[in-house]
Design a protein around this motif. Structure first.
Motif, mmCIF file in Angstrom:
data_model
loop_
_atom_site.group_PDB
_atom_site.id
_atom_site.type_symbol
_atom_site.label_atom_id
_atom_site.label_comp_id
_atom_site.label_asym_id
_atom_site.label_seq_id
_atom_site.Cartn_x
_atom_site.Cartn_y
_atom_site.Cartn_z
ATOM 1 N N UNK A 84 137.931 53.782 59.888
ATOM 2 C CA UNK A 84 138.708 54.988 58.997
ATOM 3 C C UNK A 84 138.209 55.165 57.495
ATOM 4 N N UNK A 85 137.943 55.911 57.384
ATOM 5 C CA UNK A 85 137.172 56.495 55.651
ATOM 6 C C UNK A 85 138.377 56.326 54.831
ATOM 7 N N UNK A 86 138.150 56.301 53.339
ATOM 8 C CA UNK A 86 139.463 56.551 52.564
ATOM 9 C C UNK A 86 138.131 57.074 51.402
ATOM 10 N N UNK A 87 138.486 58.037 50.759
ATOM 11 C CA UNK A 87 137.879 59.424 49.658
ATOM 12 C C UNK A 87 139.093 59.018 48.807
ATOM 13 N N UNK A 88 138.740 59.378 47.307
ATOM 14 C CA UNK A 88 139.251 59.521 46.377
ATOM 15 C C UNK A 88 138.804 60.718 45.905
ATOM 16 N N UNK A 89 139.188 62.048 46.148
ATOM 17 C CA UNK A 89 139.498 62.991 45.240
ATOM 18 C C UNK A 89 138.559 63.300 43.914
ATOM 19 N N UNK A 90 137.674 63.431 42.998
ATOM 20 C CA UNK A 90 137.102 63.861 42.087
ATOM 21 C C UNK A 90 136.384 65.433 42.502
ATOM 22 N N UNK A 91 137.312 66.345 41.290
ATOM 23 C CA UNK A 91 137.434 67.851 40.542
ATOM 24 C C UNK A 91 136.199 67.956 39.870
ATOM 25 N N UNK A 92 135.475 68.987 40.173
ATOM 26 C CA UNK A 92 134.481 68.778 39.520
ATOM 27 C C UNK A 92 134.070 70.618 39.629
ATOM 28 N N UNK A 93 134.807 71.246 38.205
ATOM 29 C CA UNK A 93 135.228 72.700 37.921
ATOM 30 C C UNK A 93 133.927 73.237 37.857
ATOM 31 N N UNK A 94 133.561 73.976 38.549
ATOM 32 C CA UNK A 94 132.801 75.243 38.130
ATOM 33 C C UNK A 94 133.483 76.583 37.948
ATOM 34 N N UNK A 95 133.474 77.115 36.514
ATOM 35 C CA UNK A 95 135.044 77.584 36.620
ATOM 36 C C UNK A 95 134.536 79.342 37.048
ATOM 37 N N UNK A 96 135.140 79.845 37.491
ATOM 38 C CA UNK A 96 134.605 81.268 38.684
ATOM 39 C C UNK A 96 133.660 81.439 39.314
ATOM 40 N N UNK B 219 134.674 61.650 46.977
ATOM 41 C CA UNK B 219 134.832 62.554 47.394
ATOM 42 C C UNK B 219 134.462 63.758 46.627
ATOM 43 N N UNK B 220 133.853 63.951 46.381
ATOM 44 C CA UNK B 220 134.037 65.331 44.572
ATOM 45 C C UNK B 220 133.803 66.716 45.453
ATOM 46 N N UNK B 221 135.112 67.298 45.129
ATOM 47 C CA UNK B 221 135.334 68.539 45.100
ATOM 48 C C UNK B 221 135.072 69.274 44.198
ATOM 49 N N UNK B 222 134.680 70.501 44.798
ATOM 50 C CA UNK B 222 133.494 71.077 43.738
ATOM 51 C C UNK B 222 134.425 73.001 43.791
ATOM 52 N N UNK B 223 133.975 73.279 42.746
ATOM 53 C CA UNK B 223 135.077 75.058 43.177
ATOM 54 C C UNK B 223 135.293 75.472 41.909
ATOM 55 N N UNK B 224 136.090 76.602 41.561
ATOM 56 C CA UNK B 224 136.789 76.979 40.474
ATOM 57 C C UNK B 224 138.115 76.210 40.243
ATOM 58 N N UNK B 225 138.936 76.570 39.429
ATOM 59 C CA UNK B 225 140.203 75.268 39.132
ATOM 60 C C UNK B 225 141.308 75.267 39.944
ATOM 61 N N UNK B 226 140.464 76.195 41.241
ATOM 62 C CA UNK B 226 142.049 75.959 41.917
ATOM 63 C C UNK B 226 141.220 74.158 42.951
ATOM 64 N N UNK B 227 140.517 73.586 42.971
ATOM 65 C CA UNK B 227 140.334 72.033 43.100
ATOM 66 C C UNK B 227 140.918 71.339 41.997
ATOM 67 N N UNK B 228 141.324 71.662 41.096
ATOM 68 C CA UNK B 228 142.189 70.890 39.680
ATOM 69 C C UNK B 228 143.777 70.723 41.566
ATOM 70 N N UNK B 229 143.870 71.293 42.213
ATOM 71 C CA UNK B 229 144.929 70.724 42.875
ATOM 72 C C UNK B 229 144.993 69.663 43.724
ATOM 73 N N UNK B 230 143.992 69.203 43.841
ATOM 74 C CA UNK B 230 143.557 68.606 45.053
ATOM 75 C C UNK B 230 143.213 67.132 43.757
ATOM 76 N N UNK B 231 142.541 67.289 42.646
ATOM 77 C CA UNK B 231 142.654 66.089 42.072
ATOM 78 C C UNK B 231 143.051 64.829 42.144
ATOM 79 N N UNK B 232 142.559 64.335 42.168
ATOM 80 C CA UNK B 232 142.482 62.093 42.259
ATOM 81 C C UNK B 232 143.336 61.877 43.308
ATOM 82 N N UNK B 233 143.774 62.256 44.217
ATOM 83 C CA UNK B 233 144.127 62.770 45.288
ATOM 84 C C UNK B 233 143.914 61.139 46.211
ATOM 85 N N UNK B 234 143.804 60.101 46.574
ATOM 86 C CA UNK B 234 143.745 59.702 47.938
ATOM 87 C C UNK B 234 143.170 60.030 49.630
ATOM 88 N N UNK B 235 142.485 60.381 50.373
ATOM 89 C CA UNK B 235 142.954 60.843 51.411
ATOM 90 C C UNK B 235 142.187 60.066 52.551
#
Length: 147
Positions: free
Chosen positions: A33-45, A8-24
């Motif tokens: 039941x679904x499992x997703x691996x949180x992958x950060x996509x940083x869009x600076x600013x 599950x791609x987490x797209x946003x500013x650098x705050x998405x890094x706090x969720x990076x690489x977690x399993x949800x």
């Protein structure tokens, strides 16, 4: 293992890094039941205001490039987007920088005036822009908006 779980791609500013690489783990009555691996996509600013189609700023260009060219292509179709688990789903996070830097501006320095109108307009523009992003995407994009 994480590499067997869909991302599950987490797209946003650098705050998405706090969720990076977690399993949800996602549970719902309608779906197994679904499992997703949180992958950060940083869009600076990235600001919510930048998501608007008329924005001519590097963060908007970066967002569009990431969504069109850097994420994997979905196997879904627009006709089955709501029920197709193979559509590309992202969680979009924007708005923190708007609150910290932009909303209200000088009006709020002395806390004498409300910024309610600015907040409503920003949210309205953001929601509309997210709809346009999803609709115009060539990638059968489903967008979950993070609070």
């Amino acid at each position: 293992p994480a590499n067997q779980i869909k991302p599950l791609y987490i797209v946003g500013d650098s705050h998405v890094l706090s969720l990076a690489w977690l399993q949800m783990d996602i549970s719902a009555r309608e779906t197994p039941d679904l499992q997703r691996f949180l992958v950060p996509v940083v869009i600076t600013g990235l600001k919510a205001w930048h998501v608007r189609p008329e924005t001519r700023f590097f963060t908007r260009s970066n967002l569009c490039t990431m969504l069109a060219d850097r994420l994997p292509q979905s196997q879904g179709s627009r006709d089955t987007l709501e029920t197709n688990i193979d559509s590309l789903t992202i969680a979009l996070s924007a708005g923190e920088i708007d609150c910290r830097e932009g909303l209200g501006g000088p009006k709020l320095e002395g806390y004498k005036q409300s910024c309610t109108g600015h907040v409503h307009r920003t949210v309205q523009e953001y929601v509309g822009a997210v709809r346009v992003l999803s609709k115009n995407s060539t990638n059968c994009l489903q967008v979950l908006v993070m609070p």
